[in-house]
Motif scaffolding. Structure first.
Motif, PDB file in Angstrom:
ATOM      1  N   PRO A  63       0.795  -1.232   0.000  1.00 58.81           N
ATOM      2  CA  PRO A  63       0.000   0.000   0.000  1.00 58.81           C
ATOM      3  C   PRO A  63       0.826   1.280   0.000  1.00 58.81           C
ATOM      4  O   PRO A  63       0.264   2.372  -0.124  1.00 58.81           O
ATOM      5  CB  PRO A  63      -0.806  -0.116   1.303  1.00 58.81           C
ATOM      6  CG  PRO A  63       0.018  -0.985   2.197  1.00 58.81           C
ATOM      7  CD  PRO A  63       0.713  -1.949   1.295  1.00 58.81           C
ATOM      8  N   HIS A  64       2.148   1.166   0.143  1.00 54.79           N
ATOM      9  CA  HIS A  64       2.984   2.361   0.281  1.00 54.79           C
ATOM     10  C   HIS A  64       3.542   2.883  -1.028  1.00 54.79           C
ATOM     11  O   HIS A  64       3.846   4.074  -1.140  1.00 54.79           O
ATOM     12  CB  HIS A  64       4.142   2.077   1.242  1.00 54.79           C
ATOM     13  CG  HIS A  64       3.715   1.811   2.652  1.00 54.79           C
ATOM     14  ND1 HIS A  64       3.111   2.765   3.447  1.00 54.79           N
ATOM     15  CD2 HIS A  64       3.796   0.683   3.420  1.00 54.79           C
ATOM     16  CE1 HIS A  64       2.846   2.251   4.633  1.00 54.79           C
ATOM     17  NE2 HIS A  64       3.247   0.985   4.637  1.00 54.79           N
ATOM     18  N   ALA A 100       3.326   9.539  -5.138  1.00 54.06           N
ATOM     19  CA  ALA A 100       2.539  10.762  -5.011  1.00 54.06           C
ATOM     20  C   ALA A 100       3.298  11.855  -4.267  1.00 54.06           C
ATOM     21  O   ALA A 100       2.998  13.042  -4.424  1.00 54.06           O
ATOM     22  CB  ALA A 100       1.222  10.471  -4.291  1.00 54.06           C
ATOM     23  N   MET A 101       4.276  11.480  -3.476  1.00 55.15           N
ATOM     24  CA  MET A 101       5.106  12.454  -2.757  1.00 55.15           C
ATOM     25  C   MET A 101       6.218  13.022  -3.644  1.00 55.15           C
ATOM     26  O   MET A 101       7.063  13.755  -3.165  1.00 55.15           O
ATOM     27  CB  MET A 101       5.726  11.800  -1.519  1.00 55.15           C
ATOM     28  CG  MET A 101       4.727  11.469  -0.431  1.00 55.15           C
ATOM     29  SD  MET A 101       5.488  10.480   0.887  1.00 55.15           S
ATOM     30  CE  MET A 101       6.730  11.612   1.472  1.00 55.15           C
ATOM     31  N   ALA A 110      11.172  11.519   8.080  1.00 53.58           N
ATOM     32  CA  ALA A 110      10.610  12.184   6.904  1.00 53.58           C
ATOM     33  C   ALA A 110       9.653  13.319   7.245  1.00 53.58           C
ATOM     34  O   ALA A 110       9.393  14.173   6.396  1.00 53.58           O
ATOM     35  CB  ALA A 110       9.900  11.151   6.030  1.00 53.58           C
ATOM     36  N   ASP A 111       9.122  13.351   8.472  1.00 49.18           N
ATOM     37  CA  ASP A 111       8.188  14.419   8.835  1.00 49.18           C
ATOM     38  C   ASP A 111       8.876  15.586   9.537  1.00 49.18           C
ATOM     39  O   ASP A 111       8.213  16.505  10.014  1.00 49.18           O
ATOM     40  CB  ASP A 111       7.074  13.868   9.716  1.00 49.18           C
ATOM     41  CG  ASP A 111       7.587  13.226  11.006  1.00 49.18           C
ATOM     42  OD1 ASP A 111       8.825  13.122  11.171  1.00 49.18           O
ATOM     43  OD2 ASP A 111       6.753  12.817  11.842  1.00 49.18           O
ATOM     44  N   ILE A 138       5.006   8.524   6.745  1.00 49.77           N
ATOM     45  CA  ILE A 138       4.231   9.759   6.606  1.00 49.77           C
ATOM     46  C   ILE A 138       2.805   9.416   6.191  1.00 49.77           C
ATOM     47  O   ILE A 138       2.578   8.686   5.225  1.00 49.77           O
ATOM     48  CB  ILE A 138       4.876  10.698   5.567  1.00 49.77           C
ATOM     49  CG1 ILE A 138       6.238  11.167   6.079  1.00 49.77           C
ATOM     50  CG2 ILE A 138       3.977  11.884   5.298  1.00 49.77           C
ATOM     51  CD1 ILE A 138       6.920  12.157   5.157  1.00 49.77           C
ATOM     52  N   ASP A 139       1.861   9.957   6.913  1.00 51.54           N
ATOM     53  CA  ASP A 139       0.453   9.617   6.661  1.00 51.54           C
ATOM     54  C   ASP A 139      -0.265  10.621   5.779  1.00 51.54           C
ATOM     55  O   ASP A 139      -1.319  10.325   5.221  1.00 51.54           O
ATOM     56  CB  ASP A 139      -0.311   9.506   7.996  1.00 51.54           C
ATOM     57  CG  ASP A 139       0.176   8.333   8.837  1.00 51.54           C
ATOM     58  OD1 ASP A 139       0.560   7.307   8.248  1.00 51.54           O
ATOM     59  OD2 ASP A 139       0.185   8.468  10.068  1.00 51.54           O
ATOM     60  N   ASP A 140       0.292  11.839   5.657  1.00 46.50           N
ATOM     61  CA  ASP A 140      -0.455  12.897   4.965  1.00 46.50           C
ATOM     62  C   ASP A 140       0.178  13.251   3.624  1.00 46.50           C
ATOM     63  O   ASP A 140       0.288  14.402   3.251  1.00 46.50           O
ATOM     64  CB  ASP A 140      -0.525  14.155   5.843  1.00 46.50           C
ATOM     65  CG  ASP A 140       0.861  14.711   6.169  1.00 46.50           C
ATOM     66  OD1 ASP A 140       1.835  13.956   6.032  1.00 46.50           O
ATOM     67  OD2 ASP A 140       0.956  15.902   6.537  1.00 46.50           O
TER      68      ASP A 140
END
Length: 545
Positions: A63-64, A70-71, A356-357, A385-387
């Motif tokens: 799922p990652h 997208a990042m 990463a955040d 990172i979730d967002d």
């Protein structure tokens, strides 16, 4: 018979041929910069490193991958564990590696493989069970009282031979499955090598080596590079008389000083021989990373003997096959630390830079790439990172747009990067900075010039300036105000001909948006990129008296 030969020749010409192997990724100089070349073209790594265990499971990673794409990442740094690929001695299982390459390729992402072999964060926890359990062939490092630690000794020939065999097999497999596609662009050799909790191994093999004179190869390097040795090595060797023969303690002093140089030399030799075995199978660029030491700590309280700033010369002497040394940076004084690793003999690459955040991460990326021609940048635990895309993704979006201009400018005096420096204790030095570029002196401030108060997000401010034509520049970043003045002969003042806000599309074409003027440029006095949005402005200057 003649007709038969002709027919065969015609049939052969019609048959599809296997595509030729692509040129292997490599490193190439451009001016004062070193660039990563993939598919014959320079590449800038906008990366993220996976958590230590994530790449061991394709299902976990499934799922990652889309989120990472997208990042705006173009590269993922992913561990490959020795225990997974060689569960039984001489029997290799490539399923985890094949899945990693397959899934990265499916999402149009490149890979940097991190070899978790004999050592990972100093310890030897990623080695196969058959290595862990055989302490006769694969002895552990020992403390002075004879107690073992969970670290394989670098002095054991069987440990080097087994690690070499596995590493060479991995590189051979990567060549077999990826030589044409170049999904894998670099390999990290081991991970954060160093000795804990003391400065050196005291096992029987190590003790015998410590009693030997300092190797001629190390002394020859120190002698040849005497004028450019790092300050730490100058203090250890030159201030003790720069002896050219003798024991480790004769040359480098008693106690931890000599012990750490000894440790660094033998770790470097191990890593170099491992690298040579891998390059013999597939000559990808290869590097070692380093866990940096906190101020005031003694060797062993940090990973002793790793390629630390004060030991770079030992590693350069002992590991010439390794392409470069890359710092893992988790301390606030990023500006200072990257400056120690950007050298004429060492291109800069940041494989780990905080999680990463971390809010300073995007500015650190702009600084490393713009100020030091970095091959690339990569924060740790990128999949956590979730967002997505988030702040890092927004910064990577802008860096992706700028990549052609960055790569064209690196090493040629046409690019500058900046961010507020920080001290180790987190104190932000937000005074204005200057950069000279294209006949102009740019002054970068990190507070609003009209209302000079320091924003709480100053640590996240930063950017770069790229000259793209005479008197024309791309200014990118956030939280910065830029003023300008001519340098050299000619008119003494500079003005803004035009300032366009905009973006580059996927084809690399500039798409202007607003023409900025009035309040947005302080009536033609400055270029301003406010905090809160990573952006690009295309600026044309002119001179007047």
């Amino acid at each position: 018979m003649i007709r038969t030969i002709a027919a065969v020749m015609a049939l052969t010409m019609m048959m599809p041929t296997a595509p030729a192997a692509a040129e292997a990724p490599s490193l190439r100089r451009q001016g004062t910069a070193t660039q990563l070349i993939v598919g014959g073209r320079p590449m800038l790594i906008l990366g993220g490193e996976l958590g230590n265990s994530s790449a061991s499971s394709a299902a976990y990673m499934a799922p990652h991958w889309a989120k990472l794409k997208a990042m705006h990442l173009n590269t993922v740094l992913a561990p490959v564990a020795w225990e997974l690929i060689e569960p039984r001695e001489g029997v290799f299982d490539w399923s985890s590696v094949d899945a990693l390459v397959r899934d990265a390729r499916a999402h149009d992402l490149k890979l940097v493989i991190l070899w978790f072999g004999a050592w990972k964060n100093s310890m030897s926890t990623y080695v196969p069970s058959w290595v862990k359990r055989d302490q006769t062939r694969f002895p552990r490092a020992q403390l002075a009282d004879g107690r073992g630690v969970g670290i394989l000794s670098a002095f054991a020939p069987d440990t080097l031979a087994a690690d070499q065999r596995a590493y060479a097999a991995l590189l051979g497999h990567l060549r077999a499955i990826d030589e044409r596609q170049n999904t894998v662009v670099m390999v990290q050799v081991e991970n954060e090598i160093g000795m804990l909790p003391v400065a050196r191994d005291h096992g029987p093999l190590a003790e015998a080596a410590f009693r030997q004179p300092v190797p001629v190869e190390l002394i020859s390097y120190l002698t040849a590079h005497r004028a450019t040795l790092v300050p730490g090595m100058q203090r250890l060797w030159i201030e003790r008389g720069a002896k050219t023969s003798g024991s480790w303690e004769d040359l480098f002093g008693r106690g931890d000083a000599a012990a750490e140089v000894f440790t660094a030399w033998h770790y470097a030799r191990f890593a170099d021989q491992l690298t040579a075995a891998g390059k013999a199978r597939y000559a990808l660029p290869m590097y070692v990373n380093v866990a940096l030491n906190r101020p005031g700590r003694a060797p062993g309280e940090y990973p002793s003997g790793g390629p630390l700033p004060h030991l770079i010369d030992v590693w350069k002497a002992g590991a010439p096959t390794i392409d470069f040394i890359a710092p893992d940076i988790y301390f606030p004084n990023f500006v200072d630390l990257v400056g120690r690793y950007k050298r004429p003999d060492n291109p800069l690459f940041i494989p780990e830079a905080n999680n990463a955040d971390n809010p300073a991460g995007p500015a650190n990326a702009f600084y490393a790439i713009g100020a030091h021609d970095a091959i690339g940048y990569s924060p740790f635990s990128i999949e956590s990172i979730d967002d997505a895309p988030g702040a890092l993704g927004a910064a990577y979006d802008v860096l992706t747009q700028l990549t052609p201009s960055i790569l064209a400018a690196q090493g040629l005096g046409r690019i500058a990067g900046f961010k507020p420096a920080e001290l180790y204790d987190g104190t932000v030095l937000y005074e204005p900075q200057t950069r000279d570029l294209g006949g102009y002196r740019f002054t970068i401030a990190y507070a609003d010039i009209q209302r000079p108060t320091l924003a709480p997000t100053t640590a996240a401010a930063g950017g770069m300036i790229i000259q793209i034509a005479p008197e024309e520049f791309l200014v990118a970043g956030q939280g910065i105000t830029v003023t300008f003045a001519p340098i050299g002969d000619g008119p003494s003042q500079a003005g803004l001909d035009s300032v366009w806000e905009g973006a580059f599309d996927a084809a690399g074409t500039w798409r202007p948006a607003r023409l900025l003027n009035g309040d947005q440029t302080h009536q033609g006095r400055h270029v301003s990129l406010p905090t809160g949005r990573w952006q690009i402005q295309r600026v044309k200057l002119y001179r007047y008296d």
